[in-house]
Enzyme design. Sequence first.
Site, PDB file in Angstrom:
ATOM      1  N   HIS A  69       0.837  -1.208   0.000  1.00  0.00           N
ATOM      2  CA  HIS A  69       0.000   0.000   0.000  1.00  0.00           C
ATOM      3  C   HIS A  69       0.863   1.245   0.000  1.00  0.00           C
ATOM      4  O   HIS A  69       2.060   1.184   0.319  1.00  0.00           O
ATOM      5  CB  HIS A  69      -0.887  -0.003   1.248  1.00  0.00           C
ATOM      6  CG  HIS A  69      -0.094   0.134   2.510  1.00  0.00           C
ATOM      7  ND1 HIS A  69       0.461  -0.953   3.158  1.00  0.00           N
ATOM      8  CD2 HIS A  69       0.299   1.223   3.207  1.00  0.00           C
ATOM      9  CE1 HIS A  69       1.130  -0.530   4.210  1.00  0.00           C
ATOM     10  NE2 HIS A  69       1.059   0.790   4.267  1.00  0.00           N
ATOM     11  N   HIS A 150       5.153   6.496  -1.616  1.00  0.00           N
ATOM     12  CA  HIS A 150       5.936   5.288  -1.881  1.00  0.00           C
ATOM     13  C   HIS A 150       5.175   4.060  -1.406  1.00  0.00           C
ATOM     14  O   HIS A 150       4.180   4.175  -0.675  1.00  0.00           O
ATOM     15  CB  HIS A 150       7.259   5.357  -1.115  1.00  0.00           C
ATOM     16  CG  HIS A 150       7.037   5.247   0.359  1.00  0.00           C
ATOM     17  ND1 HIS A 150       6.633   6.325   1.118  1.00  0.00           N
ATOM     18  CD2 HIS A 150       7.080   4.188   1.205  1.00  0.00           C
ATOM     19  CE1 HIS A 150       6.455   5.925   2.368  1.00  0.00           C
ATOM     20  NE2 HIS A 150       6.715   4.624   2.449  1.00  0.00           N
TER      21      HIS A 150
HETATM   22  P1  2AM Z   1       5.095   3.063   5.157  1.00  0.00           P
HETATM   23  O1  2AM Z   1       3.984   3.920   4.662  1.00  0.00           O
HETATM   24  O2  2AM Z   1       6.425   3.581   4.794  1.00  0.00           O
HETATM   25  O3  2AM Z   1       4.983   1.632   4.730  1.00  0.00           O
HETATM   26  C1  2AM Z   1       1.813   1.154   9.470  1.00  0.00           C
HETATM   27  O4  2AM Z   1       2.971   1.264  10.223  1.00  0.00           O
HETATM   28  C2  2AM Z   1       1.942   1.938   8.182  1.00  0.00           C
HETATM   29  O5  2AM Z   1       1.983   3.329   8.442  1.00  0.00           O
HETATM   30  C3  2AM Z   1       3.186   1.615   7.382  1.00  0.00           C
HETATM   31  O6  2AM Z   1       2.788   1.494   6.055  1.00  0.00           O
HETATM   32  C4  2AM Z   1       4.111   2.753   7.666  1.00  0.00           C
HETATM   33  O7  2AM Z   1       5.090   3.109   6.771  1.00  0.00           O
HETATM   34  C5  2AM Z   1       3.174   3.887   7.949  1.00  0.00           C
HETATM   35  N1  2AM Z   1       3.730   4.767   8.982  1.00  0.00           N
HETATM   36  C6  2AM Z   1       4.126   4.421  10.224  1.00  0.00           C
HETATM   37  N2  2AM Z   1       4.531   5.499  10.915  1.00  0.00           N
HETATM   38  C7  2AM Z   1       4.401   6.562  10.092  1.00  0.00           C
HETATM   39  C8  2AM Z   1       4.662   7.959  10.217  1.00  0.00           C
HETATM   40  N3  2AM Z   1       5.142   8.501  11.346  1.00  0.00           N
HETATM   41  N4  2AM Z   1       4.436   8.740   9.140  1.00  0.00           N
HETATM   42  C9  2AM Z   1       3.967   8.232   8.003  1.00  0.00           C
HETATM   43  N5  2AM Z   1       3.694   6.926   7.820  1.00  0.00           N
HETATM   44  C10 2AM Z   1       3.908   6.101   8.847  1.00  0.00           C
END
Ligand code: 2AM
Length: 219
Positions: A69, A150
């Site tokens: 995702h 991304h």
């Molecule tokens: P990602 O988008 O890079 O994959 C659950 O942890 C999801 O939320 C993951 O997909 C993760 O990274 C995203 N995520 C976790 N912490 C975050 C943050 N502080 N800011 C933005 N996305 C975050």
Amino acid sequence: ASLEEMSLPLYFGWFLLSSIQDKVRCTSMDFLKTLDTLEAFKKHLIDFTGKAEKEVDLEQYFHAKGTLHCTTEFCDFGKVKGSKEYANNPAVKESYGSAFELSLSALFVTPRTVGARVSLSEEQLVLWPADADKEAEEGAASLPLGSRAHITLGCAEGVAPVQTGLDLLQILALQQDGQQGELIEEMELGSLTYYGEGRWLLALREPICAPAIFSDFYG
Ligand code: 2AM
């Protein structure tokens, strides 16, 4: 968490349909396999291993993190400032459950993460939070809206997926600074550039078109 907190999800984002998830995983595995064998990569192996002679199997080095995702807004069940406003944004409400076509324009690898860059359309940028690209990296504040978009494809041991977007911003900030990186070679998939400190970017010749549903995830 209290019931009130639970009314907001862990995050909002675009969730890839399962057939395209397989394709993206295969493409990324092929890329890692090829990267592993390149002399240029072996030359910089120390960035991944900490030791010059040590070998690395990139396919084992990274661990997959569930459904592919592209996160738009990380809410953490409402703990993140601004997440309530995001959830109440009419554009977000209207798009909820709708299909989109994401354009995956590059793959990137660092000693921490492997991911795909998503190039958002005008229509998709409406769902992108205004402050998402500003976090952490110096210079990232002046990057165009949506730069951080991304898909996390894998993380090294002990690395959280939030790192993938930060790694991408770092590479884009270097590009914007006029640091063109070192063009390594034209691969079948596209051109491979090295940005130092174990940072590799493959600009895809043909972006991957990935159908995805805009929705949320509660965990
Ligand atoms: P990602 O988008 O890079 O994959 C659950 O942890 C999801 O939320 C993951 O997909 C993760 O990274 C995203 N995520 C976790 N912490 C975050 C943050 N502080 N800011 C933005 N996305 C975050």
